[in-house]
Design an enzyme around this catalytic site. Structure first.
Site, PDB file in Angstrom:
ATOM      1  N   CYS A   1      15.993  36.288  27.795  1.00  8.93           N
ATOM      2  CA  CYS A   1      16.425  34.983  27.283  1.00  8.93           C
ATOM      3  C   CYS A   1      15.558  33.852  27.825  1.00  8.93           C
ATOM      4  O   CYS A   1      15.486  32.784  27.223  1.00  8.93           O
ATOM      5  CB  CYS A   1      17.899  34.740  27.621  1.00  8.93           C
ATOM      6  SG  CYS A   1      18.269  34.743  29.389  1.00  8.93           S
TER       7      CYS A   1
ATOM      8  N   GLU B   1      26.091  31.672  28.277  1.00  7.38           N
ATOM      9  CA  GLU B   1      24.686  31.778  28.683  1.00  7.38           C
ATOM     10  C   GLU B   1      23.916  32.259  27.465  1.00  7.38           C
ATOM     11  O   GLU B   1      23.925  33.447  27.136  1.00  7.38           O
ATOM     12  CB  GLU B   1      24.545  32.752  29.855  1.00  7.38           C
ATOM     13  CG  GLU B   1      25.296  32.322  31.105  1.00  7.38           C
ATOM     14  CD  GLU B   1      24.916  30.941  31.590  1.00  7.38           C
ATOM     15  OE1 GLU B   1      23.754  30.526  31.352  1.00  7.38           O
ATOM     16  OE2 GLU B   1      25.760  30.254  32.177  1.00  7.38           O
TER      17      GLU B   1
END
Length: 471
Positions: A246, A212
């Site tokens: 993110c 991720e």
């Protein structure tokens, strides 16, 4: 115990326990939720210490409640997730009594390498899927949030045996050793550059990996978008955790005629939410001096290369004279591709705003010239335009008419594509990621091999079987 000893102990306990019952899985999930809920105040305190200041309410939203929610979702859905998945059997075997199905089995021991920006949520989100699938877990916490890491190590032993769940802290040397362990699955959340090293380390053990990562998640403002609404929602997403997300909006692409209105909307929205910043308990600090300096250097780089930087400082505060590591939103106009802010993931309160001319294809082309992002955000009521953005861009996920929210939907897979990630988790998709889908075929009682001409001597039945398969 050492890393290696813990892995061996967890794996031995896992094999002894098989099959892992629903009752055991649910018990572990409940204990995981209790570990966070019972210690919520302590985790919020640790998070604020690690950041220098972090909004308590934000931590409750983004690290406490958002850690418990996926666990509760797994508890509600687990009975359905674990059911045998029936599959079709080719004619005529199904008529003769053959059956086929998929069983989801736990993989064993899963390694979790967690980042610093949401150091509770990005541990417990994966744990929800890991425990639901019947696995055990080892977690490497970030060295940039040492108090949160230490708290995990302290509280975990009150809820779990080391053979079920164990935490490890330390710097890059510990992280390297951790990633080189022969886990049954490894999930890493963090920077793309480090993700490449993780993938190399895991390859030696053929460990399956979920990455991720991040990237430059764009916002596309459509031709008829509600500018006030769009800019407020972008501002909320960008200023949350001071942009250290993110999925934070990394740059905006707006119709040329709307650029000034977008900049004005961003300023108005930020000023309304944060009339001051330095003493504002709702606004989070930058994680450390190094990260703060990096952001300042990137703003200086943009200015030096011709950008216009508009600082949103409604209280007229002296940030240069403060040691609080709080940073206001910097809107970067006239950003060009040679500027670092348009090359690297920003991870802070800096937002380039670029204009496009003509229809939305210009914005689509600008997105497609870059690596595929983790998230993409589109604002606009035009269904044709929206469909074109969805069809002609590739990203890990999309939120329409808002930002970031797709990550909060437990029934949607969350993951990147290409440089922004590999694989996905959350909800049923996480359960499947951390499970082995085992194919099972039960043959009919009849002599199928003879009926189908599959055993010598071959003859007419053999060729009839060949022709049937080739139809």
């Amino acid at each position: 115990m050492t890393l290696q000893a813990t892995l061996l102990a967890q794996r031995a306990a896992f094999h002894t326990e098989l099959p892992v019952t629903l009752e055991v899985r649910k018990d572990r999930l409940k204990r995981a939720a209790a570990m966070i809920a019972d210690n919520a105040d302590a985790f919020c305190d640790a998070l604020s210490e690690d950041f220098g200041h972090r909004s308590r309410e934000q931590s409750m939203l983004t690290d406490i409640a958002s850690s418990i929610a996926p666990i509760k979702h797994a508890l509600r859905a687990l009975d359905g997730w674990t059911k045998r998945d029936k599959r079709a059997v080719q004619f005529p075997l199904g008529l003769l009594g053959a059956r086929a199905w998929v069983e989801y089995q736990p993989k064993g021991v899963v390694g979790v390498i967690a980042p610093w920006n949401f150091p509770v949520n990005l541990v417990m989100g994966p744990i929800a899927g890991i425990f639901a699938a019947g696995n055990r877990a080892m977690v490497k916490t970030s060295e940039f949030t040492p108090r949160t890491a230490a708290l995990f190590e302290t509280v975990c032993v009150k809820y779990f045996a080391a053979e079920e769940l164990a935490f490890f802290s330390g710097g890059p040397d510990v992280g390297k050793a951790f990633s080189e362990l022969p886990f049954d699955h490894l999930i890493f959340t963090g920077a793309t550059g480090i993700g490449r090293h993780i993938l190399h380390a895991a390859a030696d053990n053929l460990t399956p990996v979920t990455l991720e990562l991040g990237g430059k998640s764009p916002v596309i403002i459509g031709k008829d978008a509600d500018i006030a609404r769009a800019t407020e929602r972008v501002a909320i997403g960008k200023m949350l955790n001071a942009g250290q997300i993110c999925l934070a909006p990394d740059y905006m692409l707006v119709p040329q005629a709307q650029e000034q209105a977008v900049v004005d909307g961003l300023k108005a929205a930020v000023s309304a939410m944060y009339p001051t910043l330095l003493a504002n308990p709702d606004y989070t600090a930058i994680i450390n001096d190094r990260h703060h300096q990096r952001l300042a250097d990137w703003v200086a780089d943009a200015r030096a290369k011709g950008a216009t930087v508009e600082v949103v400082n409604p209280g007229g505060e002296d940030f240069a004279g403060s040691n609080a590591r709080k940073m206001p939103l910097h809107i970067v106009r006239d950003a060009t591709d040679d500027m670092i802010v348009m090359q690297e993931e920003i991870f802070g309160p800096i937002l380039p705003v670029r204009s496009y001319v003509g229809d939305v294809d210009s914005a689509i082309d600008a997105v497609n010239r870059r690596d595929r992002p983790l998230g993409l955000y589109y604002f606009g009521p035009d269904e044709t335009e929206r469909r074109r953005v969805l069809d002609r861009t590739i990203s890990g996920g999309v939120t329409i008419d808002d930002v970031v929210f797709h990550v909060s939907m437990e029934d949607l897979p969350f993951g990147g594509v290409g440089p922004s990630g590999m694989g996905s988790y959350h909800g049923f998709d996480g359960f499947k990621t951390f499970s082995h889908a085992k194919a099972v075929f039960k043959q009919a009682k009849l002599d199928v091999a003879k009926l189908a001409g599959l055993k010598p001597p071959y003859g007419k039945a053999t060729m009839a079987s060949v022709r049937r398969q080739m139809k």
